[in-house]
Design a protein around this motif. Sequence first.
Motif, PDB file in Angstrom:
ATOM      1  N   ALA A 155     -15.680 -13.560  64.982  1.00 31.33           N
ATOM      2  CA  ALA A 155     -15.063 -14.795  64.510  1.00 31.33           C
ATOM      3  C   ALA A 155     -13.823 -14.464  63.681  1.00 31.33           C
ATOM      4  CB  ALA A 155     -16.057 -15.596  63.678  1.00 31.33           C
ATOM      5  N   ASP A 158     -13.630 -19.459  61.152  1.00 30.46           N
ATOM      6  CA  ASP A 158     -15.017 -19.920  61.117  1.00 30.46           C
ATOM      7  C   ASP A 158     -15.419 -20.538  62.453  1.00 30.46           C
ATOM      8  OD1 ASP A 158     -15.100 -19.142  58.477  1.00 30.46           O
ATOM      9  OD2 ASP A 158     -14.950 -21.174  57.658  1.00 30.46           O
ATOM     10  N   PHE A 159     -16.649 -20.284  62.871  1.00 26.55           N
ATOM     11  CA  PHE A 159     -17.240 -20.926  64.044  1.00 26.55           C
ATOM     12  C   PHE A 159     -18.224 -21.986  63.564  1.00 26.55           C
ATOM     13  CE2 PHE A 159     -16.932 -18.009  67.998  1.00 26.55           C
ATOM     14  CZ  PHE A 159     -15.673 -17.566  67.646  1.00 26.55           C
ATOM     15  N   THR A 160     -18.083 -23.200  64.088  1.00 26.04           N
ATOM     16  CA  THR A 160     -18.993 -24.282  63.734  1.00 26.04           C
ATOM     17  C   THR A 160     -19.473 -24.986  64.991  1.00 26.04           C
ATOM     18  OG1 THR A 160     -17.326 -26.046  63.568  1.00 26.04           O
ATOM     19  CG2 THR A 160     -17.639 -24.647  61.618  1.00 26.04           C
ATOM     20  N   GLY A 165     -17.690 -23.362  68.512  1.00 24.98           N
ATOM     21  CA  GLY A 165     -18.534 -22.185  68.349  1.00 24.98           C
ATOM     22  C   GLY A 165     -19.355 -21.928  69.611  1.00 24.98           C
ATOM     23  N   THR A 166     -19.391 -20.687  70.055  1.00 20.22           N
ATOM     24  CA  THR A 166     -20.088 -20.325  71.294  1.00 20.22           C
ATOM     25  C   THR A 166     -21.516 -20.870  71.296  1.00 20.22           C
ATOM     26  OG1 THR A 166     -18.819 -18.272  71.338  1.00 20.22           O
ATOM     27  CG2 THR A 166     -20.748 -18.396  72.783  1.00 20.22           C
ATOM     28  N   PRO A 188     -25.570 -23.877  68.751  1.00 23.00           N
ATOM     29  CA  PRO A 188     -24.207 -23.425  68.456  1.00 23.00           C
ATOM     30  C   PRO A 188     -24.205 -22.164  67.610  1.00 23.00           C
ATOM     31  CG  PRO A 188     -24.805 -25.214  66.991  1.00 23.00           C
ATOM     32  CD  PRO A 188     -25.955 -25.044  67.943  1.00 23.00           C
ATOM     33  N   THR A 189     -23.211 -21.319  67.852  1.00 21.69           N
ATOM     34  CA  THR A 189     -22.988 -20.168  66.983  1.00 21.69           C
ATOM     35  C   THR A 189     -22.208 -20.652  65.771  1.00 21.69           C
ATOM     36  OG1 THR A 189     -22.925 -18.627  68.836  1.00 21.69           O
ATOM     37  CG2 THR A 189     -21.917 -17.893  66.792  1.00 21.69           C
ATOM     38  N   GLU A 190     -22.864 -20.650  64.636  1.00 19.98           N
ATOM     39  CA  GLU A 190     -22.226 -21.056  63.380  1.00 19.98           C
ATOM     40  C   GLU A 190     -22.156 -19.829  62.484  1.00 19.98           C
ATOM     41  OE1 GLU A 190     -22.980 -25.494  62.414  1.00 19.98           O
ATOM     42  OE2 GLU A 190     -24.954 -24.659  62.878  1.00 19.98           O
ATOM     43  N   ASN A 210     -14.532 -28.510  71.296  1.00 19.21           N
ATOM     44  CA  ASN A 210     -13.891 -28.590  69.982  1.00 19.21           C
ATOM     45  C   ASN A 210     -13.534 -30.045  69.683  1.00 19.21           C
ATOM     46  OD1 ASN A 210     -12.388 -28.368  67.655  1.00 19.21           O
ATOM     47  ND2 ASN A 210     -11.262 -26.557  68.324  1.00 19.21           N
ATOM     48  N   ARG A 216     -10.257 -22.887  67.010  1.00 14.73           N
ATOM     49  CA  ARG A 216     -11.280 -21.867  66.716  1.00 14.73           C
ATOM     50  C   ARG A 216     -10.871 -20.595  67.438  1.00 14.73           C
ATOM     51  NH1 ARG A 216     -14.044 -18.740  70.409  1.00 14.73           N
ATOM     52  NH2 ARG A 216     -15.590 -20.174  71.251  1.00 14.73           N
ATOM     53  N   GLY A 218     -11.498 -16.457  68.282  1.00 13.39           N
ATOM     54  CA  GLY A 218     -12.435 -15.345  68.296  1.00 13.39           C
ATOM     55  C   GLY A 218     -11.912 -14.219  69.173  1.00 13.39           C
TER      56      GLY A 218
END
Length: 289
Positions: A155, A158-160, A165-166, A188-190, A210, A216, A218
């Motif tokens: 990341a 930030d991933f939310t 987020g993946t 979700p990958t947070e 999104n 986002r 990565g």
Amino acid sequence: MTLTTLTPDATVDDLYQVIQRDGGVIVKDFLDSATLASLKADLTPALDKVSWGSHEFTGTRTRRLGALFKHTRHAADIVLHPLYHGVAERFLTLATPVWSGGSRDEMPANMQIGTTQAIDIYPGEGAQPLHRDDSVWHWRHPEGGRQARVQIMVAVTDFTADNGGTRVIPGSHTWDDERAPRPEETVPTEMTASSALIWIGSTYHGGGSNSSDTPRMGVTMSLDLGFLRQEENHYLALPRETVRELPEPVQRLLGYEAAPPFVGWVEVDGVMSEPIVLLKDTAAAPSGS
């Protein structure tokens, strides 16, 4: 169910056990803040020059940049990180018993870098179709008998759940090929910037939608079985002069090492040789390289 988050003092065995159970794991603070800032500074100008994707899988509000080893020296920091490199070795470098003449030997596998991308998902992007990354080799489950890939997503921001987020389906690495993935099964990958998601090629996942007001970003890479064809063609994407400047372990991972017993050799002066000799001896390199 949510993805398990481990701290940076976790061991390779800790990661291995969680990935074996869930198909993926998050490592908090995978990179230090200075490395992350430099990585972002290296990649952002190049990403800004990239066009949007052209279809649902690559995204129409997503920018993707490959050949990362010619854009940032910090790509090496990711692929050589002890936790990522170590857990990839646990999954991939399994030995296979083979007969050669009258003896039965254990033939080890090695690893190579498969794909590298910086991925910037912008507001308005929809969810990526759920998929398994090892499908690039038509891998079968569970008939494959072993993992083909260990992938990482670092990341940079930030991933939310809202910004792309993946999305991952924990436990899907145990499914056979008849069971279809469903969006409602994903989580979700947070994770905060500098953290990393590590998962295996048999785990269903996809970029999230999104619905926020910020992109986002990565960085993803894969370590794959050395005897499979690399998804990204590093020999064409990276000039040999660029590869010569990288640490030797990275050179080997980029494909300049034959896979046992000798897949990927090159002839030099009539001898079947490891391809890394072409990086060490410029006189041996073919003209125009």
